[in-house]
Design an enzyme around this catalytic site. Structure first.
Site, PDB file in Angstrom:
ATOM      1  N   GLY A 154      28.537  34.652  45.648  1.00 50.99           N
ATOM      2  CA  GLY A 154      27.359  34.805  46.493  1.00 50.99           C
ATOM      3  C   GLY A 154      26.898  33.514  47.134  1.00 50.99           C
TER       4      GLY A 154
ATOM      5  N   ASN B  18      15.964  38.791  42.639  1.00 49.95           N
ATOM      6  CA  ASN B  18      16.684  38.735  41.375  1.00 49.95           C
ATOM      7  C   ASN B  18      15.770  38.736  40.154  1.00 49.95           C
ATOM      8  OD1 ASN B  18      16.469  36.195  42.984  1.00 49.95           O
ATOM      9  ND2 ASN B  18      16.787  35.245  40.982  1.00 49.95           N
TER      10      ASN B  18
ATOM     11  N   GLN C 168      22.067  40.944  44.409  1.00 53.80           N
ATOM     12  CA  GLN C 168      21.528  41.742  43.313  1.00 53.80           C
ATOM     13  C   GLN C 168      21.556  43.238  43.598  1.00 53.80           C
ATOM     14  OE1 GLN C 168      20.853  41.230  40.299  1.00 53.80           O
ATOM     15  NE2 GLN C 168      20.727  39.016  40.156  1.00 53.80           N
TER      16      GLN C 168
ATOM     17  N   HIS D 232      30.125  39.099  40.234  1.00 55.81           N
ATOM     18  CA  HIS D 232      29.742  39.161  38.818  1.00 55.81           C
ATOM     19  C   HIS D 232      28.399  39.845  38.595  1.00 55.81           C
ATOM     20  CE1 HIS D 232      26.754  35.727  38.379  1.00 55.81           C
ATOM     21  NE2 HIS D 232      27.188  35.578  39.610  1.00 55.81           N
TER      22      HIS D 232
ATOM     23  N   THR E 271      44.866  30.009  50.439  1.00 55.39           N
ATOM     24  CA  THR E 271      45.526  31.229  49.986  1.00 55.39           C
ATOM     25  C   THR E 271      44.550  32.098  49.207  1.00 55.39           C
ATOM     26  OG1 THR E 271      47.647  30.083  49.863  1.00 55.39           O
ATOM     27  CG2 THR E 271      47.451  32.139  48.625  1.00 55.39           C
TER      28      THR E 271
ATOM     29  N   CYS F  12      11.292  25.442  31.624  1.00 57.36           N
ATOM     30  CA  CYS F  12      10.751  24.710  30.475  1.00 57.36           C
ATOM     31  C   CYS F  12      11.195  23.251  30.566  1.00 57.36           C
ATOM     32  CB  CYS F  12      11.252  25.311  29.174  1.00 57.36           C
ATOM     33  SG  CYS F  12      10.831  27.045  28.977  1.00 57.36           S
TER      34      CYS F  12
END
Length: 371
Positions: free
Chosen positions: A71, A151, A179, A201, A237, A322
């Site tokens: 992405g 997302n 998403q 993914h 390729t 955090c």
């Protein structure tokens, strides 16, 4: 304690059917798809078939699909590639403040070399108003880039309405559907988008593979120059192994389209949380216009990361950062004007194809124990 995975928006496991489709390319199909002999031609056919499968998911032609490494590359190709090729027409880009860093950071880079970027805010549900986009258009505007869904919250943007505005003004329109693809039905012609990003993914394909839809007639400058692979737009390729995996994942997603399992399970999860915690739990994002698998909730006056740390066998995420013991509110929730005492307790639960009702019941029970 059995591990529970509710972080499908971060990454999905490989579907078994995807693994099976890729397996022959690890052993039997090793030729270069550009080679004009017995070893190359079957690999070229597999690559073409994968391209057809990706195109079928979004209602495009296979010639409008470019394989990328994911992405982020697809977003960079859309923004930089279009700007470099078309900046003679103008230098203005419109986007939102809640985009993924794979959009925001390319925009910041383009600003360094002469682009002017308008970053629009969103409403309390995380949706950009189409009329705000229309107001932001100038005679220099050449590109609008708005994510299909967020997302973190799962909120779906009014892409079709924005596409109609872009078409009316003759402006190219890109949407990052990383998403959304595989979770909700997408048709590039109905949405009137010219460029669309897919990330493998996020829909049960491998990491390291994605695609960019480029409407026929759009001109982009390649980011990688070399030989004429991918219709001359991405030299190198082709990674046929991963492309076949993405193609098979898109085929599976098309077959799953419209099935209510995930939406029903997510709604059940929310109803159980409300039943147990009442006013102590708040939904972040749009109550209806959101991804069927995404539930971003805040446990009021709690720290989301502390709650997750108390349940180490649960994989979920927070949008907060955090740093050295301090918690920083998620930029997305901040743009939605979510109060600090609510936003700090945010947790994103993202369900997937392999999530069960028993797992949801277990998670609710675990949270009931610690709160």
């Amino acid at each position: 304690m059995e591990k529970i995975y509710l972080d499908y928006n971060a990454s999905t496991p490989l579907a078994p059917e995807v693994v099976d489709a890729m397996q022959p390319l690890l052993t039997d199909f090793y030729g270069n798809p550009s080679a004009l002999h017995w070893a190359g031609e079957p690999v070229k056919d597999l690559l073409h078939n994968a391209r057809e499968q990706v195109a079928s998911l979004i209602g495009s032609s296979s010639r409008e699909i470019i394989f990328t490494s994911g992405g982020s590359e697809a977003n960079n190709m859309a923004l930089k590639g279009y700007y470099f090729k078309n900046r003679y027409k103008g230098n203005h880009i419109i986007t939102t403040k809640i985009e993924h860093p794979a959009i925001l950071n390319p925009c910041k880079f383009l600003e360094q070399i002469g682009a002017k970027v308008t970053y629009l805010g969103v409403d309390q549900y995380g949706r950009v108003l189409p009329e705000e986009i229309e107001k932001a258009i100038t005679k220099e505007t050449i590109l609008i880039s708005i994510m299909h869904s967020n997302n973190e919250t799962g909120t779906i943007q009014p892409i079709k309405e924005i596409g109609e505005i872009a078409e009316k003004h003759g402006i190219t329109f890109h949407t990052d559907a990383s998403q959304s693809a595989g979770k909700v039905a997408i048709n590039v012609n109905e949405l009137k988008v010219d460029l669309l990003t897919i990330a493998g993914h996020k829909l049960y394909a491998p990491k390291g593979i994605g695609a960019l839809f480029i409407r026929e007639g759009m001109e982009l400058e390649p980011l990688i120059h070399g030989a004429g692979h991918e219709f001359g737009l991405r030299a190198g390729t082709e990674n046929t192994l991963l492309a076949v995996g993405l193609g098979q994942a898109c085929l599976l997603a098309k077959e799953q389209e419209g099935k209510p399992y995930l939406k029903d399970l997510t709604n059940y999860f929310w109803s159980q949380l409300k039943e147990v915690f009442g006013e102590q739990v708040v939904l972040n994002g749009h109550p209806e216009q959101r991804l069927p698998n995404t539930l971003n909730v805040s446990f009021v006056r709690r720290i989301g990361q502390d709650l997750l740390s108390a349940i180490p066998h649960l994989a979920a995420s927070t949008g907060s950062a955090c740093h050295a013991g301090s918690i920083e509110l998620s930029p997305v929730l901040r743009e939605m004007d979510v109060p600090e005492e609510v936003g700090m307790g945010a947790i994103r639960f993202s369900l997937g194809r392999y999530t069960t009702k028993d797992e949801i019941d277990q998670v609710v029970l675990e949270f009931e124990k610690i709160i």
